[in-house]
Write a protein that holds these residues in place. Structure first.
Motif, PDB file in Angstrom:
ATOM      1  N   GLU A   7       1.279  -1.716   0.070  1.00 56.71           N
ATOM      2  CA  GLU A   7       0.023   0.262  -0.196  1.00 56.71           C
ATOM      3  C   GLU A   7       0.541   1.125  -0.079  1.00 56.71           C
ATOM      4  OE1 GLU A   7      -3.158   2.096   3.036  1.00 56.71           O
ATOM      5  OE2 GLU A   7      -3.379  -0.041   2.477  1.00 56.71           O
ATOM      6  N   ARG A  27      -5.456   2.067  -1.521  1.00 61.02           N
ATOM      7  CA  ARG A  27      -5.884   1.136  -0.828  1.00 61.02           C
ATOM      8  C   ARG A  27      -6.904   0.913  -1.441  1.00 61.02           C
ATOM      9  NH1 ARG A  27      -7.853   6.199   4.294  1.00 61.02           N
ATOM     10  NH2 ARG A  27      -5.247   6.455   4.981  1.00 61.02           N
ATOM     11  N   LYS A  28      -7.829   1.366  -2.186  1.00 54.53           N
ATOM     12  CA  LYS A  28      -8.698   0.781  -3.334  1.00 54.53           C
ATOM     13  C   LYS A  28      -7.570   0.403  -3.622  1.00 54.53           C
ATOM     14  CE  LYS A  28     -11.730   3.879  -3.376  1.00 54.53           C
ATOM     15  NZ  LYS A  28     -13.027   5.437  -4.594  1.00 54.53           N
ATOM     16  N   SER A  31      -6.541  -3.310  -2.060  1.00 56.94           N
ATOM     17  CA  SER A  31      -7.717  -4.035  -1.723  1.00 56.94           C
ATOM     18  C   SER A  31      -8.754  -4.897  -2.978  1.00 56.94           C
ATOM     19  CB  SER A  31      -8.838  -3.882  -0.827  1.00 56.94           C
ATOM     20  OG  SER A  31      -9.307  -2.937  -1.872  1.00 56.94           O
ATOM     21  N   TYR A  33      -6.702  -5.743  -5.374  1.00 58.85           N
ATOM     22  CA  TYR A  33      -5.391  -6.322  -6.185  1.00 58.85           C
ATOM     23  C   TYR A  33      -5.108  -8.018  -5.270  1.00 58.85           C
ATOM     24  CZ  TYR A  33      -0.928  -7.877  -7.009  1.00 58.85           C
ATOM     25  OH  TYR A  33       1.267  -8.339  -7.536  1.00 58.85           O
ATOM     26  N   THR A  34      -5.499  -7.481  -4.010  1.00 59.84           N
ATOM     27  CA  THR A  34      -5.728  -8.620  -2.800  1.00 59.84           C
ATOM     28  C   THR A  34      -6.220  -9.596  -3.061  1.00 59.84           C
ATOM     29  OG1 THR A  34      -4.117  -7.647  -1.252  1.00 59.84           O
ATOM     30  CG2 THR A  34      -5.676  -8.804  -0.191  1.00 59.84           C
ATOM     31  N   LEU A  35      -7.928  -9.446  -3.773  1.00 66.41           N
ATOM     32  CA  LEU A  35      -9.508 -10.094  -3.551  1.00 66.41           C
ATOM     33  C   LEU A  35      -8.629 -10.952  -4.582  1.00 66.41           C
ATOM     34  CD1 LEU A  35     -11.789  -7.788  -2.952  1.00 66.41           C
ATOM     35  CD2 LEU A  35     -11.326  -9.909  -2.032  1.00 66.41           C
TER      36      LEU A  35
END
Length: 76
Positions: A7, A27-28, A31, A33-35
C-alpha cells in the motif's frame, strides 16, 4: 525476511505519477489486488508481485497525463 508494504509503495508510485488522491486510490487498488490474488486461479502464469503492480500504476499515470480532465478514480 522482509514483508513489503504494498500500500505504501503503491501510494508513493501514484504520487510520483502525479495523482493527487494517491492515499485513497492506493488503498482501493491494493484491496482489489489482494482480492484478485486470493480468489483467482493459482496458476503459475499469473503474476501477483511488485512488478505487476508497478506496470499497472505506470499505465495509470500515463492515462492521467494523457487526459488531465479525467477524474483520478476513473483512471484507476
Amino acid at each position: 525476511m522482509v514483508i513489503l508494504d504494498f500500500e505504501l509503495i503503491c501510494e508513493m508510485m501514484l504520487v510520483a505519477e502525479g495523482l493527487i488522491d494517491a492515499r485513497l486510490l492506493s488503498r482501493k487498488f491494493i484491496s482489489l489486488y489482494t482480492l484478485c490474488r486470493e480468489l483467482l486461479s493459482k496458476q503459475d502464469h499469473y503474476d501477483w508481485g511488485l512488478r505487476a503492480i508497478k506496470s499497472v500504476l505506470v499505465v495509470a499515470g500515463s492515462l492521467k497525463r494523457g487526459d488531465r480532465n479525467r477524474p483520478e478514480d476513473q483512471v484507476m
